[in-house]
Design a protein around this motif. Structure first.
Motif, mmCIF file in Angstrom:
data_model
loop_
_atom_site.group_PDB
_atom_site.id
_atom_site.type_symbol
_atom_site.label_atom_id
_atom_site.label_comp_id
_atom_site.label_asym_id
_atom_site.label_seq_id
_atom_site.Cartn_x
_atom_site.Cartn_y
_atom_site.Cartn_z
ATOM 1 N N ASN A 177 9.631 44.920 5.306
ATOM 2 C CA ASN A 177 9.093 45.261 3.993
ATOM 3 C C ASN A 177 8.565 43.986 3.323
ATOM 4 N N ALA A 206 14.317 49.105 7.969
ATOM 5 C CA ALA A 206 13.384 48.326 7.154
ATOM 6 C C ALA A 206 14.139 47.152 6.550
ATOM 7 N N ARG A 234 7.671 45.826 -3.661
ATOM 8 C CA ARG A 234 8.322 46.147 -2.381
ATOM 9 C C ARG A 234 8.837 47.581 -2.384
ATOM 10 N N ILE A 238 7.812 50.537 0.284
ATOM 11 C CA ILE A 238 8.749 51.303 1.106
ATOM 12 C C ILE A 238 8.603 52.784 0.797
#
Length: 298
Positions: A177, A206, A234, A238
């Motif tokens: 990520n 992740a 971020r 995701i």
């Protein structure tokens, strides 16, 4: 003092899920070791090398005499699958001979070294006990992969993962990520999801980009185009990644020490719940039970 014929060249890394495994260091370092985001094997003593076969056998024999009930073995370091199939089979056969209670052997694995194995060799490795590999795909986007000097493409990773599946070897795939920064976030998220959809890995994780030794080497790969993402960005990435996943039965984890937002579930049945948890973190982070910064070591 008792002589213990077991040697490790520090630091030694292993996946979190291998915490209770016997770690056998049969190689040192990483066979590629050019990725700009990775500082795991950059110390001088971690230059790639292979432990002599006889030394590995002696270590396995020693563990068989001094420890009972060993059920899992992790072959370190960075990519043991770089070894020729014949050498790997000798190690696996020795484990079966001296540690008969072992039910699973695992290792890190890069796609390029799967390419160097025939389908017959991959099936033989599985039959000899190599049941799971951890593949750091990092991204499914070709431009991002080029910038981080991964030495792989979207297609090379897809092909390797599918060949592993055909051989019956379970795959745990890792995506980073934030590795594309803000500028390349969308293509990184969507193409990484596409990679997962094409391969349907048994496990998917992740992690968050971590550059503890600075960004200079990493920035060079992007020619200065990399813009580091903040927490909110971020989380949005995701969200886009998970939203694009079309998985049937993949155990998904985003609970590495680097993750501030911890996510756990099975995709696809838990997809909507996971998206709701991500949306909460995006819209109301104060309600999302995020890990405090002081807990995260990155």
């Amino acid at each position: 003092m008792q002589y213990i014929p077991v040697s490790y060249i520090d630091p030694v890394f292993r996946p979190p899920s291998e915490a209770n495994s016997l770690i056998l260091q049969v190689t040192n370092g990483c066979s590629w070791n050019k990725c700009t985001y990775c500082d795991m094997y950059t110390q001088p003593q971690k230059r790639f090398s292979v432990k002599p076969e006889e030394d590995v056998k002696k270590e396995i024999e020693w563990f068989s005499r001094h420890y009972s009930g060993i059920q899992r073995v992790f072959l370190a370091d960075g990519d043991v699958v770089a070894l020729p199939a014949k050498r790997l089979l000798t190690i696996l056969d020795t484990i079966r001979e001296y540690l008969p209670e072992v039910t699973r052997v695992a290792s890190y694995c890069s796609p390029r070294n799967v390419t160097r194995k025939t389908d017959e060799e991959l099936r033989a490795l599985r039959a000899a006990g190599l049941k799971q590999v951890y593949v750091g795909a990092e991204s499914g986007d070709d431009y991002v992969l080029k910038c981080i000097n991964k030495g792989e493409t979207h297609q090379s990773t897809v092909d390797a993962l599918n060949r592993l599946a055909d051989a019956g070897i379970r795959r745990s795939v890792m995506i980073i990520n934030g590795v594309g920064g803000t500028r390349f976030s969308e293509q990184h998220a969507l193409n990484s999801a596409l990679l997962a959809n094409k391969t349907q890995p048994e496990f998917l994780a992740a992690l968050v980009l971590n550059l503890p030794h600075g960004e200079e080497r990493f920035q060079k790969g992007y020619n200065g185009q990399f813009i580091k993402m903040n927490q909110h960005e971020r989380f949005k990435e995701i969200r886009q990644f998970v939203g694009a996943l079309e998985l049937k039965s993949t155990i998904f984890r985003s609970d590495h020490a680097s993750n501030q937002l911890v996510l756990r579930g099975t995709l696809g049945k838990d997809k909507e719940r996971l998206l709701q948890e991500i949306d909460l973190a995006i819209e109301h982070p104060e309600q999302a039970h995020l890990r405090p910064e002081w807990i995260r070591p990155f």
